[in-house]
Motif scaffolding. Sequence first.
Motif: not given
Length: 498
Positions: A379-389, A174-182
């Motif tokens: 999906x959240x962590x993939x999107x975070x890297x998609x934005x960071x890169x 389970x993840x954070x209900x507020x969303x992944x920090x990255x």
Amino acid sequence: MAKTFELETLKMRLNDVEFQLLDLHQRIQRALRALILDGALGPGLKLPATRVLATSLGCARDTVENAYVQLHRDGFIVRREGAGSYVCDTVGVELRGATRRRIKAQEVRSNAAAPGAELSQRGRMIFETGGVSDQQVIKAFATGLPETRSFPTDVWERLQRQVMKDYRANVLLHGDPQGAEPLRKAIATYLNLERGAKCSPDQVLVLSSTRQALYLCAQLLVDAGKPILLENPGYYGARKAFEIAEAKVLPIDVDERGIRTDLLYADRSGANCVYVTPSHQYPTGVTLPLERRLELINWAAEKSKWLIEDDYDSEFHYDGQPTACVQGLDKYQRTLYIGTFSKTLYPGLRMGYMVLPHELVKPFAYARSMMDGHTPQVLQLTLARFMEDGHYNAHVRAMRKLYAGRRSIMHDAIGKYLGEVVTAQLPPGGLQIPCLLKAGWSEEKTIRQAATAGVQLSGLSKLYAGEPQQYGWLLGYSSLTAYEIEAAMLRLANALKI
């Protein structure tokens, strides 16, 4: 004396679609059971001997024997040594009677009440709206669909593999209900740089969609029976979200500059929030000028109201630089900002977010935790890297250029093929063009005619709360190539018999 066994009826039932995936002995058992329940094989009827039935059906005797054994275990038949197998006199009657009573009860309920009559009041409201029909295929001229055929899936897949490798089993929990920090950090950075927002990662709430954000606003900000203010015309999904929450939707008219702030100041309804689309007003597409944005903020601060800012497609602004979002101008922290990745990336991602005033973060996160817990971490962590890169900004820039060209092609095609029917209003941005019908043309009829040619038109009249002030369509162009726009426009013109 036993009745005649109906062999042909059994053969027909063996071919029922519901039995096709079963083994033969199961099909025979199910078919006989169905005939007993239906009354086709009555109480006391003698069944053929296993050898005889096997010969008739062209199968092994053991196959029929296995079917009979199961029917006997279930109480549908009785087997008498030396006398044969018979349909049970008692249990079969009880089962058939129960089935008939259940069917009769269902018929009585169906005939006595309208669909949804046994639901709660809110349930009936939801049922009567017919739900929301999302566009599942690319079709002219569906609104709000981005270009998905050129999405960089190879980059996305590579980043997702990296996430799985780096985080391993942690992303399966389970993840954070507020969303992944990255991802919250990436969203805050993007909004502060690109949209003129003023937010920190701890103000960001990652959600599945704009629709979920609106539902949370309706549940947490407006009590049942209380008013909420909405642009008129305005986004249909927002109006329905508030109505389903049993709020009283009050329309505030828009003009050629967006929502009329003078009507907000004149409002005496007691509403504590207003829903607005300042960047590209839905459906007119106009941009709320800075003067009115400041008036909106001051109204909320003076009256202690909440502003719900839906910034659904602000990335796609073609005439000059986009205006900074209201949230970034609001020094009083009265704005709830809603964004989505369904328009910038692809709708199947099911990812959106809110930027909340600090005092609302925990209540909204708690409410979200009770709805669906969290958005999938992979999906959240993939999107975070998609934005960071830098891939996200690059993709948005490419799509902005592509959509600007398609908007011009669409506008020219409307003038070429539909000049007698509509007047196109070219907005400064967005993914669709509003068209107002000229005198003598019916919105309802033209939508029906277009459907016969495989063209989808979204009517403007349903976007009004109350009596429509204008009739016409919204024509989406962002997901269509130049050829597809031209071909669909020709089909539409022929369907309207121009």
